[in-house]
Design a protein around this motif. Structure first.
Motif, PDB file in Angstrom:
ATOM      1  N   ALA A  32       0.817  -1.218   0.000  1.00 12.82           N
ATOM      2  CA  ALA A  32       0.000   0.000   0.000  1.00 12.82           C
ATOM      3  C   ALA A  32       0.846   1.261   0.000  1.00 12.82           C
ATOM      4  N   VAL A  33       2.077   1.160  -0.483  1.00 14.43           N
ATOM      5  CA  VAL A  33       2.959   2.321  -0.612  1.00 14.43           C
ATOM      6  C   VAL A  33       2.788   2.905  -2.014  1.00 14.43           C
ATOM      7  N   THR A  34       2.655   4.215  -2.087  1.00  9.71           N
ATOM      8  CA  THR A  34       2.475   4.871  -3.380  1.00  9.71           C
ATOM      9  C   THR A  34       3.791   4.896  -4.146  1.00  9.71           C
ATOM     10  N   VAL A  35       3.804   4.263  -5.294  1.00  9.08           N
ATOM     11  CA  VAL A  35       4.992   4.232  -6.147  1.00  9.08           C
ATOM     12  C   VAL A  35       5.085   5.503  -6.976  1.00  9.08           C
ATOM     13  N   SER A  36       3.953   5.905  -7.528  1.00  6.03           N
ATOM     14  CA  SER A  36       3.902   7.136  -8.310  1.00  6.03           C
ATOM     15  C   SER A  36       2.447   7.545  -8.476  1.00  6.03           C
ATOM     16  N   THR A  37       2.229   8.725  -9.014  1.00  2.23           N
ATOM     17  CA  THR A  37       0.891   9.223  -9.311  1.00  2.23           C
ATOM     18  C   THR A  37       0.808   9.571 -10.787  1.00  2.23           C
ATOM     19  N   VAL A  38      -0.231   9.065 -11.456  1.00  2.00           N
ATOM     20  CA  VAL A  38      -0.378   9.264 -12.898  1.00  2.00           C
ATOM     21  C   VAL A  38      -1.763   9.850 -13.177  1.00  2.00           C
ATOM     22  N   PRO A  39      -1.907  10.549 -14.304  1.00  2.00           N
ATOM     23  CA  PRO A  39      -3.218  11.161 -14.608  1.00  2.00           C
ATOM     24  C   PRO A  39      -4.303  10.146 -14.933  1.00  2.00           C
ATOM     25  N   GLU A  40      -3.944   8.997 -15.511  1.00  2.00           N
ATOM     26  CA  GLU A  40      -4.930   7.978 -15.868  1.00  2.00           C
ATOM     27  C   GLU A  40      -4.488   6.619 -15.343  1.00  2.00           C
ATOM     28  N   ALA A  41      -5.474   5.794 -15.001  1.00  2.00           N
ATOM     29  CA  ALA A  41      -5.168   4.458 -14.484  1.00  2.00           C
ATOM     30  C   ALA A  41      -4.615   3.574 -15.597  1.00  2.00           C
ATOM     31  N   PRO A  42      -3.498   2.886 -15.364  1.00  2.32           N
ATOM     32  CA  PRO A  42      -2.979   1.961 -16.372  1.00  2.32           C
ATOM     33  C   PRO A  42      -3.976   0.839 -16.638  1.00  2.32           C
ATOM     34  N   ALA A  43      -4.125   0.490 -17.902  1.00  2.31           N
ATOM     35  CA  ALA A  43      -5.119  -0.521 -18.269  1.00  2.31           C
ATOM     36  C   ALA A  43      -4.822  -1.877 -17.661  1.00  2.31           C
ATOM     37  N   GLU A  44      -3.540  -2.167 -17.413  1.00  3.12           N
ATOM     38  CA  GLU A  44      -3.183  -3.504 -16.930  1.00  3.12           C
ATOM     39  C   GLU A  44      -3.347  -3.662 -15.425  1.00  3.12           C
ATOM     40  N   LEU A  45      -3.628  -2.578 -14.694  1.00  5.47           N
ATOM     41  CA  LEU A  45      -3.747  -2.662 -13.244  1.00  5.47           C
ATOM     42  C   LEU A  45      -5.207  -2.524 -12.815  1.00  5.47           C
ATOM     43  N   PRO A  46      -5.648  -3.306 -11.835  1.00  6.27           N
ATOM     44  CA  PRO A  46      -7.011  -3.141 -11.325  1.00  6.27           C
ATOM     45  C   PRO A  46      -7.127  -1.844 -10.528  1.00  6.27           C
ATOM     46  N   VAL A  47      -8.312  -1.287 -10.530  1.00  7.34           N
ATOM     47  CA  VAL A  47      -8.586  -0.064  -9.774  1.00  7.34           C
ATOM     48  C   VAL A  47      -9.268  -0.453  -8.462  1.00  7.34           C
ATOM     49  N   ILE A  48      -8.693   0.031  -7.359  1.00  2.04           N
ATOM     50  CA  ILE A  48      -9.292  -0.222  -6.046  1.00  2.04           C
ATOM     51  C   ILE A  48     -10.086   1.018  -5.640  1.00  2.04           C
ATOM     52  N   THR A  49     -11.366   0.871  -5.510  1.00  2.00           N
ATOM     53  CA  THR A  49     -12.227   2.019  -5.188  1.00  2.00           C
ATOM     54  C   THR A  49     -12.386   2.149  -3.680  1.00  2.00           C
TER      55      THR A  49
END
Length: 276
Positions: free
Chosen positions: A168-185
């Motif tokens: 749960a450590v933030t690696v980086s912040t990007v403007p859009e979610a990468p398609a290959e990674l699941p989004v945790i809401t």
């Protein structure tokens, strides 16, 4: 024979014998055999010889110790040379050049004096490093193995998406979610991270082929994790416990002709699964 009788004429009377008086205070002369003197002299010589040998041995030992200490701690023979530095690691989130620069600051320090724990702590300061091991490579090198923090999911944040690793450590912040990674809401606000930790634990427990199918993860509590596959199928996972059994049950249900077409698979109680 009568009292008062005189001795016969011509008989001799013995005069008392005088004995010489002992001489008082005369010195005693010690008599030492020639063989005993030779043995004593030989023992004395042997003691001197042993003493000389001990002194010589100690002198040589101290000289070797001082010389060895100088070679080990002060000479350039065992000094760290950045040309002999080997940095290894997997992942794309760590700047390996930054790792080399941190370790190279110890150039010229004897490997015997170089603290690998200090080097470890310094390298851990490089961004996105999860773990590192440092090993001396005699006579003048170091081997550094880096474990990078790799993003496994994205979480919506202000201005984009935070990419999180398994801790749960933030690696980086990007403007859009990468398609290959699941989004945790699950929001990152608040001190209670148990729900987020449970969602990440579930994601980590999935086999690679199933993990690749997960499009999003939601959770109201740490005991109510829900997976939504990219196909739209919903998997109600529940808590992160018994994940290995839940994976098997889900695979069996999806492979069964009767339940394969279901849109919801509830494996929160893996011994009593439900499909609908």
């Amino acid at each position: 024979g009568s009292r008062g009788a005189r001795p016969e004429t011509g008989s001799q009377v013995a005069a008392p014998v005088s004995r010489p008086s002992p001489v008082v205070g005369a010195p005693k002369v010690a008599v030492l055999s020639t063989g005993m003197a030779e043995r004593l002299a030989e023992q004395k010589s042997m003691r001197r010889h042993r003493l000389v040998r001990k002194v010589a041995a100690w002198t040589v030992g101290v000289a070797l110790l001082l010389g060895g200490s100088w070679v080990l701690f002060a000479s350039s023979l065992f000094a760290f040379d950045p040309d002999h530095l080997v940095v290894e690691g997997s992942g794309t989130t760590v700047d390996m050049a930054a790792v080399v620069a941190v370790v190279a600051q110890h150039e010229g320090t004897s490997l015997a004096l170089l603290s690998t724990s200090d080097v470890h702590d310094e390298v851990m300061g490089v961004q996105n490093i999860r773990d590192v091991s440092v090993v001396r490579q005699w006579p003048s090198g170091l081997s550094v193995r880096v474990v990078a923090r790799e993003p496994v999911a994205s979480v919506p944040v202000e201005g984009g998406f935070a990419l999180l690793d398994r801790d749960a450590v933030t690696v980086s912040t990007v403007p859009e979610a990468p398609a290959e990674l699941p989004v945790i809401t699950i929001p990152l606000t608040g001190d209670d991270t148990r729900t987020l930790d449970a969602a990440l634990a579930v994601l980590e427990s999935l086999p690679p082929e199933l993990s690749a199918e997960v499009g999003s993860i939601a959770a109201q509590t740490q005991d109510a994790v829900t997976l939504t596959l990219r196909s739209g199928v919903v998997v109600e996972w529940g808590a992160s416990s018994d994940s290995a059994l839940k994976v098997q049950v889900l695979a069996t249900l999806r492979g069964n002709e009767v339940s394969a077409g279901s849109q919801v698979f509830d494996v929160s109680a893996p011994t009593f699964p439900i499909t609908r």
